[in-house]
Design an enzyme around this catalytic site. Sequence first.
Site, short mmCIF file in Angstrom:
data_model
loop_
_atom_site.label_atom_id
_atom_site.label_comp_id
_atom_site.label_asym_id
_atom_site.label_seq_id
_atom_site.Cartn_x
_atom_site.Cartn_y
_atom_site.Cartn_z
N GLU A 48 0.85 -1.19 0.00
CA GLU A 48 0.00 0.00 0.00
C GLU A 48 0.88 1.24 0.00
OE1 GLU A 48 -2.94 0.03 3.13
OE2 GLU A 48 -3.87 1.86 2.35
N ASN A 195 -12.38 -1.15 -1.04
CA ASN A 195 -11.73 -1.78 0.11
C ASN A 195 -12.40 -1.32 1.40
OD1 ASN A 195 -9.24 -2.86 1.71
ND2 ASN A 195 -9.36 -0.71 2.32
N GLU A 196 -12.69 -2.24 2.27
CA GLU A 196 -13.27 -1.91 3.59
C GLU A 196 -14.33 -0.81 3.44
OE1 GLU A 196 -10.35 -1.41 6.73
OE2 GLU A 196 -9.71 -3.50 6.51
N TYR A 263 -7.26 -8.93 11.38
CA TYR A 263 -5.93 -8.70 11.93
C TYR A 263 -5.82 -9.35 13.31
CZ TYR A 263 -4.64 -5.41 8.26
OH TYR A 263 -4.32 -4.85 7.04
N GLU A 319 -6.33 -9.16 3.63
CA GLU A 319 -5.54 -8.48 4.67
C GLU A 319 -5.56 -9.33 5.91
OE1 GLU A 319 -6.10 -4.27 5.38
OE2 GLU A 319 -6.55 -3.93 3.26
N GLN A 368 1.86 -6.09 5.72
CA GLN A 368 2.11 -5.78 4.33
C GLN A 368 3.52 -6.20 3.97
OE1 GLN A 368 0.99 -1.78 3.25
NE2 GLN A 368 -1.03 -1.96 4.15
O1 AHR Z 1 -3.15 -2.53 6.21
C1 AHR Z 1 -3.45 -1.31 6.80
C2 AHR Z 1 -4.91 -0.92 6.67
O2 AHR Z 1 -5.70 -1.83 7.37
C3 AHR Z 1 -5.49 -0.96 5.29
O3 AHR Z 1 -5.22 0.19 4.57
C4 AHR Z 1 -6.95 -1.11 5.55
O4 AHR Z 1 -7.61 -1.78 4.51
C5 AHR Z 1 -7.01 -1.85 6.86
O5 AHR Z 1 -7.86 -1.25 7.76
#
Ligand code: AHR
Length: 514
Positions: A48, A195-196, A263, A319, A368
């Site tokens: 990103e 995205n999101e 996450y 992600e 990432q």
């Molecule tokens: O990976 C960091 C961020 O986490 C990304 O930009 C977003 O999609 C997520 O909230």
Amino acid sequence: MKRTLLACMVFVLAAMQTPLTAQPATIVLNADITTDTISRHIYGHFSEHLGHCIYGGIWVGENSPIPNTRGIRNDVVAALKRLQIPNLRWPGGCFADEYHWMDGIGPRENRPKMINTHWGGVVEDNSFGTHEFLDLCEQLGTEPYICGNLGSGSVEEMSKWVEYITFDGKSPMADLRKQNGREKPWNVKFWGVGNENWGCGGNMTAEFYADQYKRYATYARNYGNNRLYRIAGGPSSGDYHWTETLMKNVPLNLMNGLSLHHYTITHNWTYKGSATQFTEDEYFNTIKSTLVMDEFVTRHSTVMNQYDPQKKVGLIVDEWGTWFDVEPGTNPGFLFQQNTMRDALVAGINLNIFNTHADRVKIANIAQMVNVLQAILFTEGEKMVLTPTYYVFEMYKVHMDAALIPVTFKSPEYVLNGKSVPAVSASASRDKLGKVHITLTNADPHKEIELNLELRAYKPAGVSGMVLTAKELSQHNTFDNPEVVKSVPFKNFKLNKETVSVKLPAASVVMMEL
Ligand code: AHR
């Protein structure tokens, strides 16, 4: 929450004690009962416009003293090629829904600048754009996965981007591409539509997004032989309503994949804890927050099965990874965190989960690739270092496009203060040459675990393996000490006819070739 130094010390000392051995567990490997192919795209990555992922981590510009090919770092490309990375997601993340691709084409000196409002408020000069990203993918031999802007863009803008990249013939966008130096179109299959979008991508409801998705996806066309694999912005963690709404409202011929983000968080989104200094209690929470991925994948798949029993739509975990507090003194918007043996275990467990769900999980992207969150590489000026997570990807690449061998077994428990989680995770596959591989993690930081691998319908000619472990879970690699945690040949096993008895070291990730 306050960590005490004493708690940290007790944990480190405990982890260094002579390992205790738990009861052996048996894993039966029926090598002739393979099921789905493990998509190689489960081993994908994510880059990103955030912190030093693109700028400094990948792109240094043609005039940099750092060795580069057309502005892209040679050392990073070489390290990534070793992993044979199958796909690379770009330009975000949250950045994707603010990105206007036309700002990133044409002569670099003429490209407009913007503020990267999500990530540190820094100036984005657009010097890394469509041509540079696709050049990177060509240098890596990897498939691009582009995420288009639905949040603040327009249907026309996204539609033109697809035309610019993939149309072979005479059209306004194809002509513009040629004018910018690229005669032939690129093949781009993986295409994200926002995205999101429940959060940074527009704060939409699932119902509103489903309608928007249909508009955007309709005009993201297939040109010539290029066939888009359209991926809808999916839910976060356990938001099953989002999945249900998309599956119910979007015709399956418009959606090839539905993304899922989860996450690993040790505490909560406000206080995430340090990447390198943690107590055993915090470590336990990290493992627990990782293992729940299995539940999310299972339950989202169950919802998807209702509307798509033939499993045409892939679950795209684009992600995943650890998210800790940034390293002290670094820009909070750059999400730079160290990477320890704890991160390696998180990677090993997640990848075993994705392999196991090969019937539905078709792509996954760790967040990432360089210098951000659970990075596999760090760079600083001309220096580069491989993180423990890098070695996990190197060990696990044997599963790419191999046939899944289902593994069922009862793992011993890792117990802490009356709480427990399964200590061992595993996945196995048979590759195109007929070789069987099993990857294993032992999350217990105190106990070596003995396992018996019972091989059915398979007589291995030999056994070998690699192991990644560390004396302390917090150990990590730095530019001054780059090889503290690295994989080494694994010898702790015995082959007896159809059984291999293995001793998994405490806190380890192991790959065995049988
Ligand atoms: O990976 C960091 C961020 O986490 C990304 O930009 C977003 O999609 C997520 O909230």
